[in-house]
Design a protein around this motif. Structure first.
Motif, PDB file in Angstrom:
ATOM      1  N   GLY A   1       9.626   1.319 -14.310  1.00  0.00           N
ATOM      2  CA  GLY A   1       8.371   0.716 -13.851  1.00  0.00           C
ATOM      3  C   GLY A   1       7.833   1.572 -12.729  1.00  0.00           C
ATOM      4  N   ARG A   2       7.402   0.890 -11.657  1.00  0.00           N
ATOM      5  CA  ARG A   2       6.927   1.673 -10.500  1.00  0.00           C
ATOM      6  C   ARG A   2       8.098   2.395  -9.837  1.00  0.00           C
ATOM      7  N   ARG A   3       7.835   3.598  -9.384  1.00  0.00           N
ATOM      8  CA  ARG A   3       8.819   4.344  -8.585  1.00  0.00           C
ATOM      9  C   ARG A   3       8.143   4.732  -7.279  1.00  0.00           C
ATOM     10  N   MET A   4       8.754   4.349  -6.166  1.00  0.00           N
ATOM     11  CA  MET A   4       8.171   4.695  -4.871  1.00  0.00           C
ATOM     12  C   MET A   4       8.123   6.210  -4.705  1.00  0.00           C
TER      13      MET A   4
ATOM     14  N   GLY B   1       0.809  -1.223   0.000  1.00  0.00           N
ATOM     15  CA  GLY B   1       0.000   0.000   0.000  1.00  0.00           C
ATOM     16  C   GLY B   1       0.838   1.267   0.000  1.00  0.00           C
ATOM     17  N   VAL B   2       2.127   1.134  -0.304  1.00  0.00           N
ATOM     18  CA  VAL B   2       3.006   2.311  -0.353  1.00  0.00           C
ATOM     19  C   VAL B   2       2.695   3.114  -1.617  1.00  0.00           C
ATOM     20  N   GLU B   3       2.721   4.440  -1.482  1.00  0.00           N
ATOM     21  CA  GLU B   3       2.423   5.293  -2.638  1.00  0.00           C
ATOM     22  C   GLU B   3       3.525   5.156  -3.690  1.00  0.00           C
ATOM     23  N   PHE B   4       3.114   5.025  -4.945  1.00  0.00           N
ATOM     24  CA  PHE B   4       4.104   4.975  -6.025  1.00  0.00           C
ATOM     25  C   PHE B   4       3.563   5.663  -7.262  1.00  0.00           C
ATOM     26  N   ASP B   5       4.446   5.926  -8.210  1.00  0.00           N
ATOM     27  CA  ASP B   5       4.081   6.524  -9.488  1.00  0.00           C
ATOM     28  C   ASP B   5       4.607   5.596 -10.572  1.00  0.00           C
ATOM     29  N   ASP B   6       3.766   5.257 -11.554  1.00  0.00           N
ATOM     30  CA  ASP B   6       4.285   4.443 -12.661  1.00  0.00           C
ATOM     31  C   ASP B   6       3.985   5.083 -14.009  1.00  0.00           C
ATOM     32  N   THR B   7       3.720   6.385 -13.991  1.00  0.00           N
ATOM     33  CA  THR B   7       3.510   7.051 -15.276  1.00  0.00           C
ATOM     34  C   THR B   7       4.860   7.146 -15.994  1.00  0.00           C
TER      35      THR B   7
ATOM     36  N   SER C   1      11.934   8.313  -6.621  1.00  0.00           N
ATOM     37  CA  SER C   1      12.538   9.269  -7.562  1.00  0.00           C
ATOM     38  C   SER C   1      11.489   9.687  -8.573  1.00  0.00           C
ATOM     39  N   ASP C   2      11.690  10.869  -9.186  1.00  0.00           N
ATOM     40  CA  ASP C   2      10.792  11.218 -10.283  1.00  0.00           C
ATOM     41  C   ASP C   2      11.313  10.552 -11.556  1.00  0.00           C
TER      42      ASP C   2
ATOM     43  N   TYR D   1      19.544   8.385   1.667  1.00  0.00           N
ATOM     44  CA  TYR D   1      18.973   7.184   2.306  1.00  0.00           C
ATOM     45  C   TYR D   1      17.453   7.251   2.299  1.00  0.00           C
ATOM     46  N   ARG D   2      16.903   8.479   2.479  1.00  0.00           N
ATOM     47  CA  ARG D   2      15.430   8.630   2.523  1.00  0.00           C
ATOM     48  C   ARG D   2      14.754   8.173   1.233  1.00  0.00           C
ATOM     49  N   SER D   3      15.502   8.071   0.122  1.00  0.00           N
ATOM     50  CA  SER D   3      14.908   7.604  -1.138  1.00  0.00           C
ATOM     51  C   SER D   3      14.721   6.092  -1.161  1.00  0.00           C
ATOM     52  N   LEU D   4      15.206   5.416  -0.115  1.00  0.00           N
ATOM     53  CA  LEU D   4      14.982   3.960  -0.010  1.00  0.00           C
ATOM     54  C   LEU D   4      13.868   3.659   0.989  1.00  0.00           C
ATOM     55  N   LEU D   5      13.353   4.713   1.637  1.00  0.00           N
ATOM     56  CA  LEU D   5      12.362   4.535   2.720  1.00  0.00           C
ATOM     57  C   LEU D   5      10.959   4.941   2.283  1.00  0.00           C
ATOM     58  N   PRO D   6       9.954   4.088   2.534  1.00  0.00           N
ATOM     59  CA  PRO D   6       8.573   4.510   2.252  1.00  0.00           C
ATOM     60  C   PRO D   6       8.136   5.592   3.240  1.00  0.00           C
ATOM     61  N   LYS D   7       7.070   6.311   2.878  1.00  0.00           N
ATOM     62  CA  LYS D   7       6.634   7.428   3.722  1.00  0.00           C
ATOM     63  C   LYS D   7       5.888   6.959   4.970  1.00  0.00           C
TER      64      LYS D   7
END
Ligand SMILES: Cc1cc2nc3c(=O)[nH]c(=O)nc-3n(C[C@H](O)[C@H](O)[C@H](O)COP(=O)(O)OP(=O)(O)OC[C@H]3O[C@@H](n4cnc5c(N)ncnc54)[C@H](O)[C@@H]3O)c2cc1C
Length: 450
Positions: free
Chosen positions: A329-332, A202-208, A392-393, A372-378
């Motif tokens: 693909g998906r990006r958190m 259920g972590v937010e991600f973007d796959d556009t 990442s965008d 490091y925060r880019s490896l952590l879900p919100k």
């Protein structure tokens, strides 16, 4: 009008807890493998779950056999650690081609001449650290590393779902020939490339995707054997116009799909990169289409090259990738979303865990500093993402999801997971300076940061 999706109700069931560990890593590619090895070497009881029969992901099964740009044209690398260990172990058995330390950063004409046929070694007139690997040796070496570190490995096991309780990931469900089972752990690391586990949590991600970007293109890599790559390069250099015309002719036969032969670590083998655009890495109809289409294309390419291209007179299709080539693909959308702005402005984050050289102009003289925060879900605990699905965008992801980058993300995630387990804290509570200290003591490097 869109018809409602037809559904069925599955029966509730009891699922066997098959194993329990401190750290569970799902996906054994560059990111996941490195995470598992780093976690285990730092004392965590670690399980690695991989859907195929080998480790290495796209770097082995995907036949993407080039570890790209670990240096930026200076005479020192910016990525080392486990990535350098892959190279050292391969070097010991003659399974890798890469420029020497003395050659890094050189613009000497003889050195450039020596490397000019190997893609991404000469960039901007300077020698970079790019390593071309033997994928079969690498599969074996990655097994050795896992065994030596004491990681418990489950192959042929497809991670399907995170087990989440009160906002904390407590384990994963996987499917296999042995059935549907659960593994429980204290920290779960998603190394699936596509972020399968984080999405299911259920972590937010973007796959556009932007269709123009590299990340929106899929591929099925294949290799030809019994060739003379040096002869081919000499022909291409001496006859650029004729070669261009032949490639135009070939492209008409392959429905516009262009294929590019790239040097391997041997002169008698090359790999063919290719691109089919505007597709989703998580759409099974797209994935099926690429597999079928590229197996049609590779036969056309073989017949054409054999007939028309010097150096390929006796070529044959050596193999095709067992893992389809998905570049994005998906990006958190995690604790910190690393952006194109960060990248172009060279923002140095205090909690940087990987320093990534650029691959392409106009910014190829710059470096990206991934926090490091880019490896952590919100909002979810117990989880780290250590693969190309890092937070990442799309622009930044397109530039920084190469194999060496993902190895560095994995090494950082596995090390952080081990610290979290040891201290009985959540990954987001790990002191980033302690993490950087440990990474540096393991042979990783963080130029400009520490
Ligand atoms: C055609 C192509 C060319 C490229 N060229 C280069 C290049 O020249 N140099 C370079 O450095 N990079 C290149 N890249 C990019 C690079 O290959 C990837 O970005 C990198 O491999 C990503 O590593 P990863 O660990 O995130 O994912 P992957 O390499 O995809 O590994 C993911 C692993 O997880 C496993 N897995 C996936 N889902 C599950 C699941 N649900 N359960 C269990 N296991 C699972 C997979 O089988 C795989 O082993 C290229 C990519 C493509 C597609």
């Amino acid at each position: 009008m869109k018809l409602p999706v037809k559904t069925i109700k599955e029966a509730a069931r009891e699922t066997e807890v098959f194993d329990e560990a401190d750290v569970i890593v799902v996906g054994g590619g560059p990111g996941g493998h490195s995470a598992a090895v780093a976690a285990a070497r730092n004392g965590a009881k670690t399980v690695l779950v991989e859907r195929y029969g080998h480790l290495g992901g796209l770097a082995t099964g995907g036949l993407v056999i080039m570890l790209l740009l670990m240096s930026d044209g200076t005479n020192e690398p910016q990525i080392a650690g486990l990535c350098q260990e892959w190279i050292d172990r391969l070097d010991a058995v003659g399974g890798v081609l890469y420029p020497s330390k003395e050659e890094l950063g050189s613009s000497d004409k003889d050195v450039i001449e020596r490397w000019k046929n190997v893609l991404f070694v000469v960039v901007g007139g300077k020698i970079r650290l790019t390593a071309t690997v033997d994928p079969e040796w690498l599969k074996g070496i990655l097994n050795d590393m896992v065994e030596e570190a004491g990681v418990k490995l489950y192959l042929h096991s497809w991670g399907t779902e995170a087990i989440v309780e009160d906002g904390v990931v407590k384990g994963v469900i996987f499917e296999s020939k042995s059935g549907r089972k659960a593994i429980l752990g204290k920290v779960i690391i998603d190394g699936t490339g596509d972020g399968d586990i984080m999405a299911s949590a259920g972590v937010e991600f973007d796959d556009t995707m932007s269709p123009k970007l590299r990340a929106a293109h899929q591929a099925l890599v294949f290799r030809f054997g019994n060739i003379d790559f040096n002869k081919y390069c000499a022909y291409k250099d001496a006859n650029p116009q004729k070669h261009r015309e032949l490639m135009e002719e070939l492209s008409k036969l392959t429905e516009g799909i262009r294929t590019l032969p790239i040097a391997s670590s041997r002169n008698d083998i090359c790999w063919f990169n290719n691109r089919i655009g505007g597709l989703s890495a998580t759409n099974i109809e797209h994935l099926t289409m690429v597999e079928v289409m590229m197996r049609r294309v590779m036969r056309i390419v073989q017949v054409f090259y054999q007939k028309h291209i010097p150096g390929f007179e006796n070529c044959y299709i050596l193999d095709s990738a067992s893992q389809i080539g998905t570049r994005g693909g998906r990006r958190m959308m995690g604790e910190y979303v690393y952006t194109e702005d960060d990248m172009h402005n060279g923002i140095i984050h205090d909690d940087t865990i990987a320093v990534c050289p650029f691959t392409t102009p106009p910014s190829y003289h710059k470096r990206g500093y991934i926090p490091y925060r880019s490896l952590l879900p919100k909002d979810v605990d117990g989880l780290l993402v250590a693969c190309r699905a890092f937070s990442s965008d799309i622009g930044a992801n397109d530039a920084f999801n190469w194999i060496p980058h993902c190895i560095a993300f994995g090494e950082a995630a596995g090390t952080a997971a081990a610290i979290a387990v040891k201290l009985g804290i959540q990954p987001r509570e790990v002191d980033y300076r302690a993490l950087q200290d440990l990474l540096l003591s393991q042979g990783a490097i963080l130029p400009d940061v520490r």
